[in-house]
Design a protein around this motif. Structure first.
Motif, PDB file in Angstrom:
ATOM      1  N   GLY A 100     -19.066   3.207   9.135  1.00  0.00           N
ATOM      2  CA  GLY A 100     -17.798   2.573   9.399  1.00  0.00           C
ATOM      3  C   GLY A 100     -16.729   2.632   8.339  1.00  0.00           C
ATOM      4  N   SER A 101     -16.987   3.220   7.180  1.00  0.00           N
ATOM      5  CA  SER A 101     -15.905   3.359   6.201  1.00  0.00           C
ATOM      6  C   SER A 101     -16.113   4.595   5.368  1.00  0.00           C
ATOM      7  CB  SER A 101     -15.814   2.115   5.299  1.00  0.00           C
ATOM      8  OG  SER A 101     -16.908   2.056   4.437  1.00  0.00           O
ATOM      9  N   GLY A 102     -15.024   5.062   4.766  1.00  0.00           N
ATOM     10  CA  GLY A 102     -15.083   6.250   3.934  1.00  0.00           C
ATOM     11  C   GLY A 102     -15.298   5.904   2.484  1.00  0.00           C
ATOM     12  N   PHE A 103     -14.658   6.610   1.580  1.00  0.00           N
ATOM     13  CA  PHE A 103     -14.763   6.431   0.121  1.00  0.00           C
ATOM     14  C   PHE A 103     -14.217   5.077  -0.236  1.00  0.00           C
ATOM     15  CE2 PHE A 103     -13.171   7.823  -4.232  1.00  0.00           C
ATOM     16  CZ  PHE A 103     -14.423   7.845  -4.786  1.00  0.00           C
ATOM     17  N   GLU A 162      -6.444  -1.325  -5.964  1.00  0.00           N
ATOM     18  CA  GLU A 162      -7.323  -0.173  -5.732  1.00  0.00           C
ATOM     19  C   GLU A 162      -6.495   1.097  -5.844  1.00  0.00           C
ATOM     20  OE1 GLU A 162     -10.004   1.846  -2.169  1.00  0.00           O
ATOM     21  OE2 GLU A 162      -9.045  -0.077  -1.838  1.00  0.00           O
ATOM     22  N   HIS A 163      -7.064   2.124  -6.457  1.00  0.00           N
ATOM     23  CA  HIS A 163      -6.393   3.413  -6.591  1.00  0.00           C
ATOM     24  C   HIS A 163      -7.409   4.518  -6.299  1.00  0.00           C
ATOM     25  CE1 HIS A 163      -3.060   5.861  -8.411  1.00  0.00           C
ATOM     26  NE2 HIS A 163      -4.017   6.754  -8.305  1.00  0.00           N
ATOM     27  N   GLN A 164      -7.064   5.392  -5.367  1.00  0.00           N
ATOM     28  CA  GLN A 164      -7.884   6.565  -5.053  1.00  0.00           C
ATOM     29  C   GLN A 164      -7.053   7.809  -5.350  1.00  0.00           C
ATOM     30  OE1 GLN A 164      -9.335   6.474  -1.005  1.00  0.00           O
ATOM     31  NE2 GLN A 164      -9.962   4.339  -1.178  1.00  0.00           N
ATOM     32  N   ALA A 197       0.846  -1.183   0.000  1.00  0.00           N
ATOM     33  CA  ALA A 197       0.000   0.000   0.000  1.00  0.00           C
ATOM     34  C   ALA A 197       0.886   1.238   0.000  1.00  0.00           C
ATOM     35  CB  ALA A 197      -0.924  -0.001   1.206  1.00  0.00           C
ATOM     36  N   ARG A 198       0.369   2.284  -0.569  1.00  0.00           N
ATOM     37  CA  ARG A 198       1.069   3.563  -0.589  1.00  0.00           C
ATOM     38  C   ARG A 198       0.037   4.661  -0.398  1.00  0.00           C
ATOM     39  NH1 ARG A 198       5.296   5.526  -5.197  1.00  0.00           N
ATOM     40  NH2 ARG A 198       6.035   7.328  -4.054  1.00  0.00           N
ATOM     41  N   ASP A 199       0.317   5.611   0.504  1.00  0.00           N
ATOM     42  CA  ASP A 199      -0.663   6.629   0.857  1.00  0.00           C
ATOM     43  C   ASP A 199      -0.008   7.996   0.927  1.00  0.00           C
ATOM     44  OD1 ASP A 199      -2.804   8.078   1.823  1.00  0.00           O
ATOM     45  OD2 ASP A 199      -3.231   6.725   3.490  1.00  0.00           O
ATOM     46  N   SER A 200      -0.415   8.913   0.054  1.00  0.00           N
ATOM     47  CA  SER A 200       0.093  10.287   0.088  1.00  0.00           C
ATOM     48  C   SER A 200      -1.040  11.294   0.337  1.00  0.00           C
ATOM     49  CB  SER A 200       0.814  10.626  -1.221  1.00  0.00           C
ATOM     50  OG  SER A 200      -0.103  10.641  -2.301  1.00  0.00           O
ATOM     51  N   ARG A 201      -2.178  10.820   0.842  1.00  0.00           N
ATOM     52  CA  ARG A 201      -3.313  11.711   1.115  1.00  0.00           C
ATOM     53  C   ARG A 201      -2.997  12.627   2.300  1.00  0.00           C
ATOM     54  NH1 ARG A 201      -7.773   7.259   2.058  1.00  0.00           N
ATOM     55  NH2 ARG A 201      -5.995   6.510   3.271  1.00  0.00           N
ATOM     56  N   ASP A 202      -3.618  13.787   2.329  1.00  0.00           N
ATOM     57  CA  ASP A 202      -3.415  14.705   3.444  1.00  0.00           C
ATOM     58  C   ASP A 202      -4.201  14.290   4.687  1.00  0.00           C
ATOM     59  OD1 ASP A 202      -5.868  15.348   2.248  1.00  0.00           O
ATOM     60  OD2 ASP A 202      -5.679  17.494   2.639  1.00  0.00           O
ATOM     61  N   SER A 203      -5.178  13.391   4.536  1.00  0.00           N
ATOM     62  CA  SER A 203      -5.963  12.881   5.667  1.00  0.00           C
ATOM     63  C   SER A 203      -6.555  11.531   5.274  1.00  0.00           C
ATOM     64  CB  SER A 203      -7.099  13.854   6.020  1.00  0.00           C
ATOM     65  OG  SER A 203      -8.019  13.266   6.907  1.00  0.00           O
ATOM     66  N   ALA A 204      -6.576  10.602   6.209  1.00  0.00           N
ATOM     67  CA  ALA A 204      -7.173   9.295   5.925  1.00  0.00           C
ATOM     68  C   ALA A 204      -8.696   9.351   5.963  1.00  0.00           C
ATOM     69  CB  ALA A 204      -6.664   8.258   6.919  1.00  0.00           C
ATOM     70  N   SER A 213     -12.153  26.495  -3.766  1.00  0.00           N
ATOM     71  CA  SER A 213     -12.871  26.828  -2.537  1.00  0.00           C
ATOM     72  C   SER A 213     -13.458  25.620  -1.797  1.00  0.00           C
ATOM     73  CB  SER A 213     -13.985  27.822  -2.852  1.00  0.00           C
ATOM     74  OG  SER A 213     -14.644  28.216  -1.673  1.00  0.00           O
ATOM     75  N   LYS A 214     -12.607  24.742  -1.323  1.00  0.00           N
ATOM     76  CA  LYS A 214     -12.981  23.588  -0.505  1.00  0.00           C
ATOM     77  C   LYS A 214     -13.763  22.509  -1.254  1.00  0.00           C
ATOM     78  CE  LYS A 214     -13.406  26.644   3.419  1.00  0.00           C
ATOM     79  NZ  LYS A 214     -14.339  27.217   4.336  1.00  0.00           N
ATOM     80  N   VAL A 215     -13.743  22.528  -2.570  1.00  0.00           N
ATOM     81  CA  VAL A 215     -14.398  21.501  -3.378  1.00  0.00           C
ATOM     82  C   VAL A 215     -13.328  20.515  -3.846  1.00  0.00           C
ATOM     83  CG1 VAL A 215     -15.697  21.037  -5.490  1.00  0.00           C
ATOM     84  CG2 VAL A 215     -16.221  23.060  -4.128  1.00  0.00           C
ATOM     85  N   THR A 216     -13.590  19.222  -3.630  1.00  0.00           N
ATOM     86  CA  THR A 216     -12.617  18.186  -3.955  1.00  0.00           C
ATOM     87  C   THR A 216     -13.206  17.207  -4.963  1.00  0.00           C
ATOM     88  OG1 THR A 216     -11.667  18.323  -1.738  1.00  0.00           O
ATOM     89  CG2 THR A 216     -11.204  16.321  -2.987  1.00  0.00           C
ATOM     90  N   LEU A 217     -12.410  16.855  -5.961  1.00  0.00           N
ATOM     91  CA  LEU A 217     -12.757  15.787  -6.883  1.00  0.00           C
ATOM     92  C   LEU A 217     -12.078  14.524  -6.375  1.00  0.00           C
ATOM     93  CD1 LEU A 217     -13.950  14.683  -9.542  1.00  0.00           C
ATOM     94  CD2 LEU A 217     -11.796  15.358 -10.647  1.00  0.00           C
ATOM     95  N   ALA A 218     -12.861  13.473  -6.149  1.00  0.00           N
ATOM     96  CA  ALA A 218     -12.334  12.192  -5.663  1.00  0.00           C
ATOM     97  C   ALA A 218     -12.660  11.109  -6.686  1.00  0.00           C
ATOM     98  CB  ALA A 218     -12.953  11.850  -4.313  1.00  0.00           C
ATOM     99  N   LEU A 219     -11.638  10.392  -7.121  1.00  0.00           N
ATOM    100  CA  LEU A 219     -11.806   9.296  -8.074  1.00  0.00           C
ATOM    101  C   LEU A 219     -11.284   8.014  -7.442  1.00  0.00           C
ATOM    102  CD1 LEU A 219     -10.446  11.025 -11.307  1.00  0.00           C
ATOM    103  CD2 LEU A 219     -12.831  10.837 -10.574  1.00  0.00           C
ATOM    104  N   LYS A 220     -11.997   6.927  -7.667  1.00  0.00           N
ATOM    105  CA  LYS A 220     -11.576   5.633  -7.133  1.00  0.00           C
ATOM    106  C   LYS A 220     -11.810   4.568  -8.199  1.00  0.00           C
ATOM    107  CE  LYS A 220     -12.896   2.150  -3.746  1.00  0.00           C
ATOM    108  NZ  LYS A 220     -13.886   1.773  -2.741  1.00  0.00           N
ATOM    109  N   GLY A 221     -10.835   3.704  -8.364  1.00  0.00           N
ATOM    110  CA  GLY A 221     -10.969   2.579  -9.266  1.00  0.00           C
ATOM    111  C   GLY A 221     -10.469   1.321  -8.589  1.00  0.00           C
ATOM    112  N   GLU A 222     -11.124   0.204  -8.870  1.00  0.00           N
ATOM    113  CA  GLU A 222     -10.697  -1.067  -8.294  1.00  0.00           C
ATOM    114  C   GLU A 222     -10.898  -2.168  -9.327  1.00  0.00           C
ATOM    115  OE1 GLU A 222     -11.441  -3.908  -4.395  1.00  0.00           O
ATOM    116  OE2 GLU A 222     -12.141  -1.850  -4.380  1.00  0.00           O
ATOM    117  N   ILE A 223      -9.875  -2.995  -9.479  1.00  0.00           N
ATOM    118  CA  ILE A 223      -9.970  -4.163 -10.331  1.00  0.00           C
ATOM    119  C   ILE A 223      -9.509  -5.362  -9.509  1.00  0.00           C
ATOM    120  CG2 ILE A 223      -7.693  -3.748 -11.367  1.00  0.00           C
ATOM    121  CD1 ILE A 223      -8.919  -5.010 -13.963  1.00  0.00           C
TER     122      ILE A 223
END
Length: 192
Positions: free
Chosen positions: A189-192, A37-39, A1-8, A46-56
């Protein structure tokens, strides 16, 4: 796993990648199972975030062994394709009407996350618009994009004192006869 997000819990920028390979060469059920999985999160304005997630996900029996049923992947519901009943995508048992799951799965999600009006700097309460797509396939079945199920909708996400909560309303965009639909969905119990 690799995580460079600013918050979990409430990311606004960065990436999360996870890869897993499971291999069983002992016993009656010989198989392999791979998950990727890739997020990706990008602040737009102005505090609007685009979030993309893919899983194979892909699994297959080794030698003369069939892929074990207890390792099947499932799709549908929050966390995969909202608007479809949880774990209902893919082949269905004709006798009981239950989803069988499958040896492979393809899931894609896009969310536009916005701060809840009046929440100020607090990112724990957000609303979002989304588009989801995905499908579950049986062992040996090709992953055909033409078989994907899609949905879009709106939702609210709250990092509460008891854990992450999500409420969404989804409209299935290309439901087929026999698909089990569930427009309102709730998850804890879980996020994106």
């Amino acid at each position: 796993a690799r995580d460079s997000r600013d918050s979990a819990l409430t990311p606004t920028v960065g990436r999360y990648q996870r890869a897993n390979l499971e291999l069983d060469l002992v016993g009656d059920s010989k198989y392999y199972r791979a998950v990727y999985e890739h997020q990706w999160y990008k602040p737009l304005f102005s505090k609007v975030t685009l979030a993309l997630k893919g899983e194979i996900d892909f699994g297959h029996g080794i030698g003369n062994s069939a892929y074990p049923v207890f390792k099947n992947f499932y799709g549908g519901g929050i966390g995969s394709v909202r608007g479809y009943y949880s774990s209902s995508l893919g082949a269905v048992d004709s006798r009981y009407g239950d989803a069988l799951g499958g040896a492979s799965r393809l899931i894609g999600n896009a969310e536009l996350q916005l701060p809840f009006p009046g929440s100020g700097q607090d990112r724990s309460l957000r609303w979002f618009g989304f588009v989801d797509g995905g499908q579950v396939y049986q062992e040996g079945e090709k992953m055909r994009l033409s078989q994907l199920r899609y949905s879009s909708g709106l939702g609210i996400s709250w990092i509460s004192p008891v854990g992450p909560l999500k409420l969404s309303y989804a409209k299935p965009l290309n439901a087929k006869t026999g698909d089990r639909l569930e427009r309102f969905q709730f998850q804890m119990g879980s996020g994106f």
